[in-house]
Design a protein around this motif. Structure first.
Motif, PDB file in Angstrom:
ATOM      1  N   ILE A   1     -12.308   7.485  -8.293  1.00  0.00           N
ATOM      2  CA  ILE A   1     -11.691   8.673  -7.681  1.00  0.00           C
ATOM      3  C   ILE A   1     -11.226   9.665  -8.749  1.00  0.00           C
ATOM      4  CG2 ILE A   1      -9.678   9.447  -6.335  1.00  0.00           C
ATOM      5  CD1 ILE A   1      -9.866   6.868  -4.721  1.00  0.00           C
TER       6      ILE A   1
ATOM      7  N   ALA B   1       0.826  -1.217   0.000  1.00  0.00           N
ATOM      8  CA  ALA B   1       0.000   0.000   0.000  1.00  0.00           C
ATOM      9  C   ALA B   1       0.859   1.265   0.000  1.00  0.00           C
ATOM     10  CB  ALA B   1      -0.926  -0.002   1.215  1.00  0.00           C
TER      11      ALA B   1
ATOM     12  N   LEU C   1      -2.200  15.280  -6.845  1.00  0.00           N
ATOM     13  CA  LEU C   1      -3.074  14.193  -6.377  1.00  0.00           C
ATOM     14  C   LEU C   1      -4.438  14.247  -7.073  1.00  0.00           C
ATOM     15  CD1 LEU C   1      -2.348  14.240  -2.533  1.00  0.00           C
ATOM     16  CD2 LEU C   1      -2.049  12.258  -4.020  1.00  0.00           C
TER      17      LEU C   1
ATOM     18  N   ARG D   1     -12.272   3.208   6.215  1.00  0.00           N
ATOM     19  CA  ARG D   1     -11.191   2.449   5.592  1.00  0.00           C
ATOM     20  C   ARG D   1     -10.355   3.320   4.652  1.00  0.00           C
ATOM     21  NH1 ARG D   1     -11.559  -2.962   7.040  1.00  0.00           N
ATOM     22  NH2 ARG D   1      -9.335  -2.886   6.508  1.00  0.00           N
TER      23      ARG D   1
ATOM     24  N   GLU E   1       6.521  12.075   3.259  1.00  0.00           N
ATOM     25  CA  GLU E   1       7.607  11.383   2.549  1.00  0.00           C
ATOM     26  C   GLU E   1       7.843  12.036   1.176  1.00  0.00           C
ATOM     27  OE1 GLU E   1       6.234   7.408   1.911  1.00  0.00           O
ATOM     28  OE2 GLU E   1       8.237   6.580   1.670  1.00  0.00           O
TER      29      GLU E   1
ATOM     30  N   VAL F   1      -4.154   6.220  -6.718  1.00  0.00           N
ATOM     31  CA  VAL F   1      -5.168   5.155  -6.685  1.00  0.00           C
ATOM     32  C   VAL F   1      -6.379   5.705  -7.447  1.00  0.00           C
ATOM     33  CG1 VAL F   1      -6.639   3.728  -5.194  1.00  0.00           C
ATOM     34  CG2 VAL F   1      -4.305   4.302  -4.476  1.00  0.00           C
TER      35      VAL F   1
HETATM   36  C1  HEM Z   1       0.350   9.005  -2.237  1.00  0.00           C
HETATM   37  C2  HEM Z   1       0.370   7.874  -1.584  1.00  0.00           C
HETATM   38  C3  HEM Z   1      -0.856   7.079  -1.208  1.00  0.00           C
HETATM   39  C4  HEM Z   1      -2.120   7.102  -1.736  1.00  0.00           C
HETATM   40  C5  HEM Z   1      -2.654   7.980  -2.870  1.00  0.00           C
HETATM   41  C6  HEM Z   1      -2.902   6.133  -0.993  1.00  0.00           C
HETATM   42  C7  HEM Z   1      -4.240   5.878  -1.229  1.00  0.00           C
HETATM   43  C8  HEM Z   1      -4.985   4.939  -0.530  1.00  0.00           C
HETATM   44  C9  HEM Z   1      -6.378   4.650  -0.780  1.00  0.00           C
HETATM   45  C10 HEM Z   1      -7.245   5.311  -1.858  1.00  0.00           C
HETATM   46  C11 HEM Z   1      -6.753   3.687   0.094  1.00  0.00           C
HETATM   47  C12 HEM Z   1      -8.140   3.024   0.204  1.00  0.00           C
HETATM   48  C13 HEM Z   1      -8.085   1.720  -0.575  1.00  0.00           C
HETATM   49  C14 HEM Z   1      -9.412   1.022  -0.634  1.00  0.00           C
HETATM   50  O1  HEM Z   1     -10.327   1.399   0.050  1.00  0.00           O
HETATM   51  O2  HEM Z   1      -9.534   0.051  -1.406  1.00  0.00           O
HETATM   52  C15 HEM Z   1      -5.594   3.357   0.910  1.00  0.00           C
HETATM   53  C16 HEM Z   1      -5.582   2.418   1.925  1.00  0.00           C
HETATM   54  C17 HEM Z   1      -4.484   2.094   2.663  1.00  0.00           C
HETATM   55  N1  HEM Z   1      -3.240   2.704   2.613  1.00  0.00           N
HETATM   56 FE1  HEM Z   1      -2.698   4.184   1.364  1.00  0.00          FE
HETATM   57  N2  HEM Z   1      -2.111   5.545  -0.040  1.00  0.00           N
HETATM   58  C18 HEM Z   1      -0.852   6.102  -0.126  1.00  0.00           C
HETATM   59  C19 HEM Z   1       0.246   5.809   0.674  1.00  0.00           C
HETATM   60  C20 HEM Z   1       0.253   4.925   1.715  1.00  0.00           C
HETATM   61  C21 HEM Z   1       1.379   4.673   2.588  1.00  0.00           C
HETATM   62  C22 HEM Z   1       2.733   5.378   2.510  1.00  0.00           C
HETATM   63  C23 HEM Z   1       0.996   3.692   3.451  1.00  0.00           C
HETATM   64  C24 HEM Z   1       1.751   3.032   4.585  1.00  0.00           C
HETATM   65  C25 HEM Z   1       2.850   3.462   5.098  1.00  0.00           C
HETATM   66  C26 HEM Z   1      -0.372   3.341   3.134  1.00  0.00           C
HETATM   67  C27 HEM Z   1      -1.102   2.381   3.793  1.00  0.00           C
HETATM   68  C28 HEM Z   1      -2.412   2.079   3.513  1.00  0.00           C
HETATM   69  C29 HEM Z   1      -3.147   1.003   4.187  1.00  0.00           C
HETATM   70  C30 HEM Z   1      -2.598   0.055   5.269  1.00  0.00           C
HETATM   71  C31 HEM Z   1      -4.443   1.023   3.657  1.00  0.00           C
HETATM   72  C32 HEM Z   1      -5.616   0.122   4.043  1.00  0.00           C
HETATM   73  C33 HEM Z   1      -6.415   0.801   5.142  1.00  0.00           C
HETATM   74  C34 HEM Z   1      -7.620  -0.013   5.556  1.00  0.00           C
HETATM   75  O3  HEM Z   1      -8.126  -0.821   4.795  1.00  0.00           O
HETATM   76  O4  HEM Z   1      -8.095   0.208   6.674  1.00  0.00           O
HETATM   77  N3  HEM Z   1      -0.788   4.117   2.083  1.00  0.00           N
HETATM   78  N4  HEM Z   1      -4.533   4.143   0.508  1.00  0.00           N
END
Ligand code: HEM
Length: 246
Positions: free
Chosen positions: A147, A55, A113, A192, A203, A119
């Motif tokens: 999105i 992720a 963004l 979520r 970062e 995403v």
């Molecule tokens: C520009 C960078 C990032 C974007 C645009 C982004 C975007 C997203 C989006 C749209 C989701 C929802 C996914 C869904 O519902 O199917 C998500 C979930 C998540 N992201 Fe990010 N993300 C980014 C960076 C990161 C980073 C750096 C981490 C960890 C260090 C991270 C960890 C997670 C995790 C663990 C989830 C799942 C949360 C859950 O289901 O409760 N993401 N991200």
């Protein structure tokens, strides 16, 4: 697993008094929890590591790459952003207090963004029948929330929706979206949504600050614009820029 074992051995040998206070350390603590009900299995620990790697890696990589592209094209914004970086950090490495002061960079990152959401869409499953405007959505239906389409909707953003205009965000996200919280959701929304949001933007800003402190960059004539979504939004043929050391 080797890293986990190494930390465990250090504690067992009395060379460390804990597994570490970083993310991996927290996971090992949960895996070693005395209370069985709270305890993580080793599969949980490995799954969490994979989720965070997956992720967090490509997404932030995508954001940084597209930010470099827009600044390589819009060199005035590149110059403004660099000036701000030098005003805040001089030639020193970025720190967290300074990152919070980077107003122009924040606008640039938000506009990137919006235009190049790493995403492009998320999927949600309907738990129980629900009415959405004129639609009745049955239970178990999977819906895709596009999105990137929301971010390119002229009804939400105006006729200049396709233009790179960081000034949209000068008064913050609420004002840019006219207080429509669903109009700008690069990190999704609700329970979520992305847990890594602050980490990811910090970062990106750290890396971008360090690049701007060292190089000016312009777009290479070999660059071909072809964004395509493969889990994250990728530049199909890469982003070729020419670096000019400062
Ligand atoms: C520009 C960078 C990032 C974007 C645009 C982004 C975007 C997203 C989006 C749209 C989701 C929802 C996914 C869904 O519902 O199917 C998500 C979930 C998540 N992201 Fe990010 N993300 C980014 C960076 C990161 C980073 C750096 C981490 C960890 C260090 C991270 C960890 C997670 C995790 C663990 C989830 C799942 C949360 C859950 O289901 O409760 N993401 N991200």
């Amino acid at each position: 697993m080797e890293m986990v074992k190494r930390r465990e051995k250090k504690v067992e040998a009395g060379e460390a008094d804990g597994f570490g206070n970083d993310f991996l350390g927290l996971l090992i603590n949960a895996y070693r929890d005395f209370d069985e009900k709270n305890r993580f299995s080793i599969e949980d620990l490995v799954d969490e590591c994979k989720t965070f790697y997956f992720a967090g890696q490509e997404t932030t990589n995508s954001l940084l790459a597209w930010t470099i592209l827009v600044l390589a094209i819009h060199t005035k914004w590149q110059e403004k952003t660099r000036q701000e970086v030098f005003e805040v950090f001089g030639d020193q490495n970025p720190n967290s207090e300074g990152i919070a002061k980077l107003k122009i960079m924040n606008m640039v990152v938000n506009e990137t963004l919006r235009l190049y959401s790493p995403v492009a869409a998320v999927i949600r499953k309907i738990k129980k029948e629900v009415r959405l405007g004129k639609l009745v959505l049955p239970a178990n239906l999977e819906i895709l929330i596009p999105i990137i389409a929301l971010h390119h909707d002229p009804q939400l953003w105006g006729d200049d929706v396709h233009l790179f205009k960081p000034e949209r965000f000068v008064e913050g996200i609420a004002s840019a979206t006219k207080y429509n919280s669903a109009a700008f959701i690069p990190f999704s929304m609700g329970p979520r949504s992305c847990v890594g949001m602050s980490f990811a933007t910090t970062e990106t800003k750290v890396a971008l600050s360090m690049i701007l402190q060292r190089y000016a960059f312009t777009l290479s004539p070999t660059y071909v614009h072809a964004p395509f979504p493969v889990i994250t939004l990728q530049p199909q043929h890469g982003i070729q820029v020419m670096l000019h050391p400062l």
